[in-house]
Design a protein around this motif. Structure first.
Motif, PDB file in Angstrom:
ATOM      1  N   THR A 149       0.859  -1.195   0.000  1.00  0.00           N
ATOM      2  CA  THR A 149       0.000   0.000   0.000  1.00  0.00           C
ATOM      3  C   THR A 149       0.889   1.237   0.000  1.00  0.00           C
ATOM      4  OG1 THR A 149      -0.117  -0.076   2.401  1.00  0.00           O
ATOM      5  CG2 THR A 149      -1.893  -1.153   1.188  1.00  0.00           C
ATOM      6  N   PRO A 150       1.562   1.536  -1.121  1.00  0.00           N
ATOM      7  CA  PRO A 150       2.501   2.661  -1.132  1.00  0.00           C
ATOM      8  C   PRO A 150       1.817   4.014  -0.971  1.00  0.00           C
ATOM      9  CG  PRO A 150       2.184   1.787  -3.341  1.00  0.00           C
ATOM     10  CD  PRO A 150       1.500   0.834  -2.415  1.00  0.00           C
ATOM     11  N   ASN A 151       0.510   4.088  -1.235  1.00  0.00           N
ATOM     12  CA  ASN A 151      -0.200   5.355  -1.110  1.00  0.00           C
ATOM     13  C   ASN A 151      -1.031   5.425   0.157  1.00  0.00           C
ATOM     14  OD1 ASN A 151       0.792   6.331  -3.563  1.00  0.00           O
ATOM     15  ND2 ASN A 151      -0.840   5.330  -4.714  1.00  0.00           N
ATOM     16  N   CYS A 152      -0.609   4.714   1.193  1.00  0.00           N
ATOM     17  CA  CYS A 152      -1.413   4.723   2.418  1.00  0.00           C
ATOM     18  C   CYS A 152      -1.424   6.091   3.084  1.00  0.00           C
ATOM     19  CB  CYS A 152      -0.898   3.662   3.390  1.00  0.00           C
ATOM     20  SG  CYS A 152       0.688   4.067   4.163  1.00  0.00           S
ATOM     21  N   ASN A 153      -0.502   6.963   2.729  1.00  0.00           N
ATOM     22  CA  ASN A 153      -0.509   8.309   3.307  1.00  0.00           C
ATOM     23  C   ASN A 153      -1.249   9.309   2.431  1.00  0.00           C
ATOM     24  OD1 ASN A 153       1.291   8.408   1.239  1.00  0.00           O
ATOM     25  ND2 ASN A 153       2.898   9.468   2.353  1.00  0.00           N
ATOM     26  N   ASP A 154      -1.940   8.826   1.392  1.00  0.00           N
ATOM     27  CA  ASP A 154      -2.774   9.688   0.550  1.00  0.00           C
ATOM     28  C   ASP A 154      -4.041  10.015   1.320  1.00  0.00           C
ATOM     29  OD1 ASP A 154      -4.318  10.938  -1.328  1.00  0.00           O
ATOM     30  OD2 ASP A 154      -3.827   9.540  -2.943  1.00  0.00           O
ATOM     31  N   LEU A 155      -4.267  11.298   1.573  1.00  0.00           N
ATOM     32  CA  LEU A 155      -5.421  11.695   2.381  1.00  0.00           C
ATOM     33  C   LEU A 155      -6.731  11.256   1.736  1.00  0.00           C
ATOM     34  CD1 LEU A 155      -5.980  13.289   4.997  1.00  0.00           C
ATOM     35  CD2 LEU A 155      -6.357  15.298   3.580  1.00  0.00           C
ATOM     36  N   ARG A 156      -6.764  11.101   0.405  1.00  0.00           N
ATOM     37  CA  ARG A 156      -7.988  10.685  -0.269  1.00  0.00           C
ATOM     38  C   ARG A 156      -8.374   9.251   0.071  1.00  0.00           C
ATOM     39  NH1 ARG A 156      -6.362  11.960  -6.333  1.00  0.00           N
ATOM     40  NH2 ARG A 156      -4.817  10.426  -5.673  1.00  0.00           N
ATOM     41  N   GLU A 157      -7.396   8.447   0.516  1.00  0.00           N
ATOM     42  CA  GLU A 157      -7.699   7.067   0.874  1.00  0.00           C
ATOM     43  C   GLU A 157      -8.526   6.994   2.140  1.00  0.00           C
ATOM     44  OE1 GLU A 157      -6.939   4.436  -0.915  1.00  0.00           O
ATOM     45  OE2 GLU A 157      -5.931   5.654  -2.443  1.00  0.00           O
ATOM     46  N   PHE A 158      -8.417   7.990   3.005  1.00  0.00           N
ATOM     47  CA  PHE A 158      -9.103   7.954   4.300  1.00  0.00           C
ATOM     48  C   PHE A 158     -10.185   9.013   4.415  1.00  0.00           C
ATOM     49  CE2 PHE A 158      -4.526   6.988   4.885  1.00  0.00           C
ATOM     50  CZ  PHE A 158      -4.648   5.621   5.078  1.00  0.00           C
ATOM     51  N   ALA A 159     -10.089  10.070   3.642  1.00  0.00           N
ATOM     52  CA  ALA A 159     -11.068  11.158   3.722  1.00  0.00           C
ATOM     53  C   ALA A 159     -11.520  11.521   2.310  1.00  0.00           C
ATOM     54  CB  ALA A 159     -10.463  12.380   4.412  1.00  0.00           C
ATOM     55  N   PRO A 160     -12.362  10.677   1.684  1.00  0.00           N
ATOM     56  CA  PRO A 160     -12.771  10.942   0.305  1.00  0.00           C
ATOM     57  C   PRO A 160     -13.629  12.191   0.159  1.00  0.00           C
ATOM     58  CG  PRO A 160     -14.014   9.113   1.227  1.00  0.00           C
ATOM     59  CD  PRO A 160     -12.954   9.438   2.215  1.00  0.00           C
ATOM     60  N   VAL A 161     -14.183  12.686   1.235  1.00  0.00           N
ATOM     61  CA  VAL A 161     -14.919  13.948   1.206  1.00  0.00           C
ATOM     62  C   VAL A 161     -14.080  14.979   1.924  1.00  0.00           C
ATOM     63  CG1 VAL A 161     -17.156  12.797   1.103  1.00  0.00           C
ATOM     64  CG2 VAL A 161     -16.156  13.317   3.327  1.00  0.00           C
ATOM     65  N   PRO A 162     -14.388  16.276   1.780  1.00  0.00           N
ATOM     66  CA  PRO A 162     -13.559  17.284   2.460  1.00  0.00           C
ATOM     67  C   PRO A 162     -13.331  16.914   3.914  1.00  0.00           C
ATOM     68  CG  PRO A 162     -15.155  18.346   1.047  1.00  0.00           C
ATOM     69  CD  PRO A 162     -15.461  16.871   1.012  1.00  0.00           C
ATOM     70  N   PRO A 163     -12.091  17.099   4.428  1.00  0.00           N
ATOM     71  CA  PRO A 163     -11.094  18.051   3.921  1.00  0.00           C
ATOM     72  C   PRO A 163     -10.203  17.582   2.796  1.00  0.00           C
ATOM     73  CG  PRO A 163     -10.281  17.034   5.917  1.00  0.00           C
ATOM     74  CD  PRO A 163     -11.664  16.501   5.705  1.00  0.00           C
ATOM     75  N   ALA A 164     -10.347  16.343   2.306  1.00  0.00           N
ATOM     76  CA  ALA A 164      -9.497  15.915   1.194  1.00  0.00           C
ATOM     77  C   ALA A 164      -9.952  16.595  -0.091  1.00  0.00           C
ATOM     78  CB  ALA A 164      -9.559  14.399   1.038  1.00  0.00           C
ATOM     79  N   TRP A 165      -8.990  16.931  -0.957  1.00  0.00           N
ATOM     80  CA  TRP A 165      -9.324  17.536  -2.240  1.00  0.00           C
ATOM     81  C   TRP A 165      -9.918  16.477  -3.156  1.00  0.00           C
ATOM     82  CZ3 TRP A 165      -3.823  20.012  -2.622  1.00  0.00           C
ATOM     83  CH2 TRP A 165      -3.736  21.061  -1.699  1.00  0.00           C
ATOM     84  N   PRO A 166     -10.859  16.832  -4.019  1.00  0.00           N
ATOM     85  CA  PRO A 166     -11.465  15.845  -4.931  1.00  0.00           C
ATOM     86  C   PRO A 166     -10.411  15.146  -5.777  1.00  0.00           C
ATOM     87  CG  PRO A 166     -12.699  17.902  -4.960  1.00  0.00           C
ATOM     88  CD  PRO A 166     -11.458  18.171  -4.166  1.00  0.00           C
ATOM     89  N   ARG A 167     -10.758  13.943  -6.233  1.00  0.00           N
ATOM     90  CA  ARG A 167      -9.787  13.143  -6.963  1.00  0.00           C
ATOM     91  C   ARG A 167      -9.513  13.682  -8.360  1.00  0.00           C
ATOM     92  NH1 ARG A 167      -8.492   8.191  -4.909  1.00  0.00           N
ATOM     93  NH2 ARG A 167      -9.537   7.656  -2.966  1.00  0.00           N
ATOM     94  N   ASP A 168     -10.532  14.191  -9.046  1.00  0.00           N
ATOM     95  CA  ASP A 168     -10.333  14.624 -10.423  1.00  0.00           C
ATOM     96  C   ASP A 168     -10.256  16.144 -10.501  1.00  0.00           C
ATOM     97  OD1 ASP A 168     -13.351  15.514 -11.589  1.00  0.00           O
ATOM     98  OD2 ASP A 168     -13.323  14.192  -9.843  1.00  0.00           O
ATOM     99  N   CYS A 169      -9.581  16.603 -11.536  1.00  0.00           N
ATOM    100  CA  CYS A 169      -9.345  18.044 -11.684  1.00  0.00           C
ATOM    101  C   CYS A 169     -10.627  18.796 -12.023  1.00  0.00           C
ATOM    102  CB  CYS A 169      -8.293  18.284 -12.767  1.00  0.00           C
ATOM    103  SG  CYS A 169      -6.671  17.562 -12.389  1.00  0.00           S
ATOM    104  N   ALA A 170     -11.536  18.162 -12.790  1.00  0.00           N
ATOM    105  CA  ALA A 170     -12.765  18.848 -13.173  1.00  0.00           C
ATOM    106  C   ALA A 170     -13.607  19.177 -11.945  1.00  0.00           C
ATOM    107  CB  ALA A 170     -13.554  17.983 -14.155  1.00  0.00           C
TER     108      ALA A 170
END
Length: 414
Positions: free
Chosen positions: A227-248
């Protein structure tokens, strides 16, 4: 470390309790209850700090989630002592808020008076900061001496329906849900290469564009290889405060900071075929042009000799017609203008006139007859006519030639 802190607190409490017993026997019956309230307040504070340190561990292999479900009493462990549970304490944690409070109506040593525990650090601890008091049947709590009022998050149930509860409620950041840095991810897309308008059906290949996406990094460290991206905030907080996954979505989400924006698409790698446009046929190079213009008349003078037997001054006046050669290498280039003698017959040097001031040499007279230095003609001592005539004839013969340039020193200089 926690065990040593707890032991020091317990020893201090025992010492305070012993002093209270002595003073109670000397006429202060409330001393024991006050010291017990101060001990319970210190125990709540120690328990809170211990749980807080456990939550803030960021090593992914030692996160607290495998040990505690956060919404039930914590199990006895190295960071939660069984004696704290025996004293009547418990803990809850969710939405970044940690609450350590009394789970029983009666705390050891003070009966039902939880307010005494709340203010004990202020009243009996030398003015230290007090605790919170969670009001009965609600999530609302009040603070004492430096502690603010507030309410428990909705994920926590009201602690008690039978009475107020002394405790400590503070924010503790979840290392998995807190942005601690930023890294970049690359996104690629394939785009058709520009086509030649002259040959619109010709396939010129494709090129790759790239844009960069900023990713919030949590405080979690030592991610496992799986799990090399375990420190990606989107993995644990898919809604704010994490930034959305896609640029659009980021472009249409209000309230995001400027550093949350993706970069613009930029050419990254090109496989486009180079199509050379056919150059038009070369235009003929025009020949240089030469034209002629009439030039001014060139005039000059030169001296000449008087005829034989005469003396004085003689001046010849010469003239020559000229023309100007105009050379143009290419249309629009600067012309080169050169003046030279005219090419027709009239362009040859011509003698226009001769100005003479000659007088005959006088002979057979007394003295120098005016020919020598003392006479008019500057004659010699002998007054001999032979020498004077011979000299005049020699001079005249040297200066009267009239070739193309007349043999003159003052020929046309261009």
């Amino acid at each position: 470390m926690m065990r040593r802190s707890f032991l020091r607190a317990a020893i201090a409490a025992l010492a305070l309790g012993g002093v209270g017993t002595v003073q109670a026997q000397s006429g202060d019956p409330d001393r024991v209850d006050r010291q017990a309230a101060l001990l319970n307040a210190a125990t709540i504070q120690n328990a809170f700090r211990s749980v807080e340190r456990r939550i803030l561990v960021t090593d992914v292999a030692r996160l607290w989630e495998d040990e505690w479900d956060v919404l039930s009493p914590p199990p006895a462990s190295g960071w939660w002592l069984q004696s704290w549970t025996d004293r009547g304490l418990t803990a809850r944690y969710c939405d970044g808020v940690l609450a350590v409070y009394a789970d029983d109506d009666e705390l050891k040593g003070v009966g039902r008076d939880h307010r005494a525990v709340q203010v004990a650090p202020v009243a009996y601890g030398g003015g230290r900061t007090g605790l919170h008091l969670i009001l009965r049947g609600s999530r609302v709590f009040t603070g004492a001496h430096g502690r603010g009022d507030g309410s428990l998050p909705a994920c926590m149930l009201p602690p008690s329906a039978t009475g107020d509860r002394a405790g400590l409620v503070l924010a503790v950041a979840d290392p998995k849900l807190t942005a601690a840095g930023r890294r970049w991810e690359d996104e690629f897309q394939t785009v058709a290469c520009p086509r030649n308008p002259a040959v619109p059906d010709q396939d010129t290949g494709t090129f790759i564009e790239r844009r960069r996406i900023p990713i919030q990094v949590s405080a979690v460290t030592d991610c496992l290889p799986a799990t090399p991206n375990c420190n990606d905030l989107r993995e644990f907080a898919p809604v704010p405060p994490a930034w959305p996954r896609d640029c659009a979505t980021r472009e249409t989400t209000p309230g995001l900071p400027a550093d949350a924006a993706c970069t613009d698409w930029a050419r990254w790698r090109s496989n486009c075929q180079i199509v050379y446009a056919q150059a038009p046929p070369a235009a003929d190079i025009p020949d240089p042009t030469i034209t002629w213009e009439s030039g001014p008349v060139h005039e000059w003078t030169q001296s000449c000799s008087c005829p034989s037997g005469e003396t004085g001054s003689c001046t010849q006046h010469w003239a020559q017609d000229t023309e100007i050669r105009v050379f143009v290498l290419r249309p629009g280039s600067e012309p080169v203008r050169t003046r030279q003698p005219a090419r027709d017959a009239t362009g040859s040097p011509r003698l226009v006139r001769t100005a003479e001031n000659c007088t005959p040499i006088q002979t057979g007279c007394q003295g120098d007859c005016g020919n020598g230095p003392d006479g008019e003609n500057g004659g010699g001592d002998d007054g001999g006519p032979g020498e004077s005539a011979e000299s005049a004839e020699s001079t005249h013969g040297d200066d009267t030639g009239t070739g193309d340039h007349g043999g003159h020193d003052n020929g046309v200089g261009w």
